[in-house]
Design an enzyme around this catalytic site. Structure first.
Site, PDB file in Angstrom:
ATOM      1  N   ARG A 175     -14.410  -0.006  -9.493  1.00 21.57           N
ATOM      2  CA  ARG A 175     -13.767   1.307  -9.363  1.00 21.57           C
ATOM      3  C   ARG A 175     -14.015   1.839  -7.956  1.00 21.57           C
ATOM      4  NH1 ARG A 175     -10.597   0.648 -12.603  1.00 21.57           N
ATOM      5  NH2 ARG A 175     -10.468   1.430 -14.716  1.00 21.57           N
ATOM      6  N   GLU A 177      -6.447   6.314  -3.976  1.00 19.03           N
ATOM      7  CA  GLU A 177      -5.460   5.228  -4.058  1.00 19.03           C
ATOM      8  C   GLU A 177      -4.054   5.797  -4.031  1.00 19.03           C
ATOM      9  OE1 GLU A 177      -6.508   2.839  -7.452  1.00 19.03           O
ATOM     10  OE2 GLU A 177      -8.319   2.094  -6.492  1.00 19.03           O
ATOM     11  N   HIS A 203      -5.285  -2.524  -6.218  1.00 16.27           N
ATOM     12  CA  HIS A 203      -5.733  -2.331  -7.595  1.00 16.27           C
ATOM     13  C   HIS A 203      -4.932  -3.204  -8.579  1.00 16.27           C
ATOM     14  CE1 HIS A 203      -7.961   0.731 -10.323  1.00 16.27           C
ATOM     15  NE2 HIS A 203      -7.901  -0.461 -10.893  1.00 16.27           N
TER      16      HIS A 203
END
Ligand code: NAD
Length: 526
Positions: free
Chosen positions: A232, A261, A279
């Site tokens: 994370r 992000e 991701h």
């Protein structure tokens, strides 16, 4: 019996749909809007979603016969779990569906760093042939340090062994048994940071892990070290990482996740020794297929009267049991919070004993589940709740023993919990009436409210120690609100529980631990 009805509201793999068709009438409507959903949901027994459909309170309240909300994936941010729980609707997910996929992505990033694949690729496509610039490093014989050995970390272990890597692991919450099954060496954090050639992070983002890899940690790492984060964003301090990479303190980094992000304007993206992916750690067809199959099987299990394993919420208790249990819920929550903050090393065993009148209550296992939930939630990614708490503890190799005792002096009922970890043992006793209180810590009688911050010190029962601890707190502007001391015999070990008005920083705890004749100190926030 009426045929069950399932609504597939987001696109999922066909194999999952086929599985469901064996037991239910399946409607696939993957472009359904939330307004339409509210009007049709009343007809369905189960709904399957990914992340597009928002299963809001409004949807759940319109769903007369709904029993299951299934998320074909891991995160359930798009489901109002509280509303579902209140209505007795199970929320299930497929946490194990992405473990192999993320582990493979991690290996990909490690290889890309070690063999400079992404920058070499860029250079060739730009018309260059810079063979000598891309001297790589073999993984064979190198030390891999894995921080967090849960579902994904364990899969990384299996894969990196095939590359001939020597594996060290830091995870304060796994048992020696789990570690030895996987054949890894468990070490403390600093040993891992100092010795690993490649470090990979697989922990949840918690207050404890947030920015847990920052300048002091980079300073400990080898100059040739690579670090990878496919867990994370926010676990690594990105400013400090930029400094470590640009000043050559470490060799390279691979990030699939970022604090923000997409990482707009991040200086990290200008560096050649950073491998970045957007991701996509969990994005494979196989992971999506497995997620669909896992939730379909879970729905089938429920329809066939069985008990699913990935339920992330608690079905409501019947009102009578709820009233009986209510005064103890808060006590169990506080005892659990106390224990996890005082544990040292991997937890091996938790013994819960119900004493006095309480021993006669029905469904005591709910209270045991509640304390496990509080102990395990801060350290795991998957939500631990009353439904899955015992199964999660068992999977992690923690022995849970529940007992009853009728003799109890001075109180109608009390709960005693003993927790054995690798490096310490703690026992506490608590009562719930008229309010939750801790009345015994490690065999010493105390009487403490379960609120705010407290400092617990064990020390040699000689003059001056209590004063020295008080002075140290005073030097840091920390005010003592209440004090409790307990001892078994004069001159032996004593315990002091201080209720304080401010948080006690870890650095102050460390200073107190170093005082002469103080054996141990821990700050607990309830
Ligand atoms: P998990 O709960 O199975 O394992 C987490 C492990 O971390 C546990 O063994 C726990 O004991 C350990 N841990 C907790 N706090 C720790 C600490 N302070 N120091 C060391 N170890 C600690 O979780 P998982 O399924 O393996 O997921 C790991 C991470 O990967 C999570 O952050 C998850 O969100 C993330 N993830 C990322 C992607 C992606 O797309 N990149 C996909 C799935 C999961």
């Amino acid at each position: 019996m009426d045929e069950k009805k399932v609504l597939i509201a987001d696109q999922i793999n066909e194999k999952g749909i086929d599985e469901l068709r064996e037991v239910a009438e399946v409607t696939v409507q993957t472009d359904i809007t939330n307004e339409e959903l509210i009007t049709v949901i009343g007809d369905f027994d189960a709904i399957v979603v990914r992340s597009r459909t928002k299963v809001t309170r409004e949807v759940i309240e319109a769903a007369g016969q709904l029993k299951i909300i299934a998320r074909a994936g891991v995160g359930v941010d798009n489901v109002d779990v509280v509303a579902a729980t209140e209505r007795g609707v199970m929320v299930i997910n497929a946490p194990e569906s992405t473990s192999v996929t993320v582990a493979e992505h991690t290996m990909g990033i490690i290889l890309s760093l070690a063999r400079k694949i992404s920058i070499a690729d860029k250079s060739v496509k730009e018309g260059r042939w810079e063979k000598s610039k891309f001297m790589g490093m073999e993984l064979n014989g190198k030390t891999l340090g894995i921080i967090g050995m849960g579902r994904i970390g364990s899969q990384v272990v299996i894969r990196s062994k095939a590359f001939g890597m020597d594996i060290i692991v830091h995870d304060p919450y796994i048992t020696a048994e789990v570690a030895s099954k996987l054949g890894v060496r468990v070490v403390d954090r600093n040993t891992l940071l100092k010795n690993a050639d490649v470090i990979t992070i697989h922990v949840p983002l918690t207050p404890e892990t947030k920015h847990s890899i920052a300048k002091p940690e980079f300073d400990l790492m080898k100059e040739n070290a690579f670090i990878v984060n496919c867990a994370r964003g926010g676990i690594i301090n990105e400013d400090d990482l930029y400094q470590a990479l640009s000043e050559g303190n470490i060799s390279g980094a691979g990030l699939d996740v970022f604090e923000e992000e997409p990482p707009k304007g991040s200086l990290l993206l200008e560096l050649d020794n950073l491998v970045a992916t957007p991701h996509i750690g969990a994005s494979t067809k196989e992971a999506q297929r497995d997620a669909a199959i896992i939730v379909a099987k879970e729905i089938k299990t429920v329809f066939e009267g069985g008990s699913p394993k990935n339920v992330i919420n608690m079905p409501v208790l019947d009102p009578e049991t709820f009233q009986i249990m209510k005064p103890y819920f808060q006590l169990m929550e506080k005892l659990g919070k106390f224990l996890i903050q005082t544990a040292k090393g991997n937890i091996n065993e938790i013994d819960v004993t119900y004493c006095g009148e309480l021993a006669e209550f029905p469904k005591l296992d709910i209270l045991t589940r509640m304390i496990l939930q509080e102990i395990l939630n801060p350290i795991l990614t998957e939500p631990v709740n009353l439904v899955n708490a015992l199964a999660v503890a068992e999977n992690r190799g923690i022995v849970v023993v529940e007992g009853k005792r009728c003799d109890v002096k001075g109180y109608d009922s009390l709960v005693r919990v003993e927790m054995r970890s690798e490096d310490n043992e703690i026992s506490i006793e608590g009562i719930s009436v008229p309010e939750p209180r801790i009345i015994v810590v490690n065999g010493y009688k105390v009487d403490v409210e379960t609120e705010g911050t407290m400092l617990i010190s064990t020390y040699k029962d000689i003059p001056g120690i209590i004063g020295a601890i008080g002075t140290k707190l005073g030097e840091h502007g920390i005010n003592i609100a209440k004090m409790q001391v307990g001892r078994k015999e004069m001159g032996g070990e004593a315990v002091m529980v201080l209720k304080v008005d401010q948080d006690v920083p870890e650095s102050v705890v460390e200073e107190i631990k170093k005082l002469e004749d103080v054996n141990d100190t821990v700050a607990v926030n309830l």
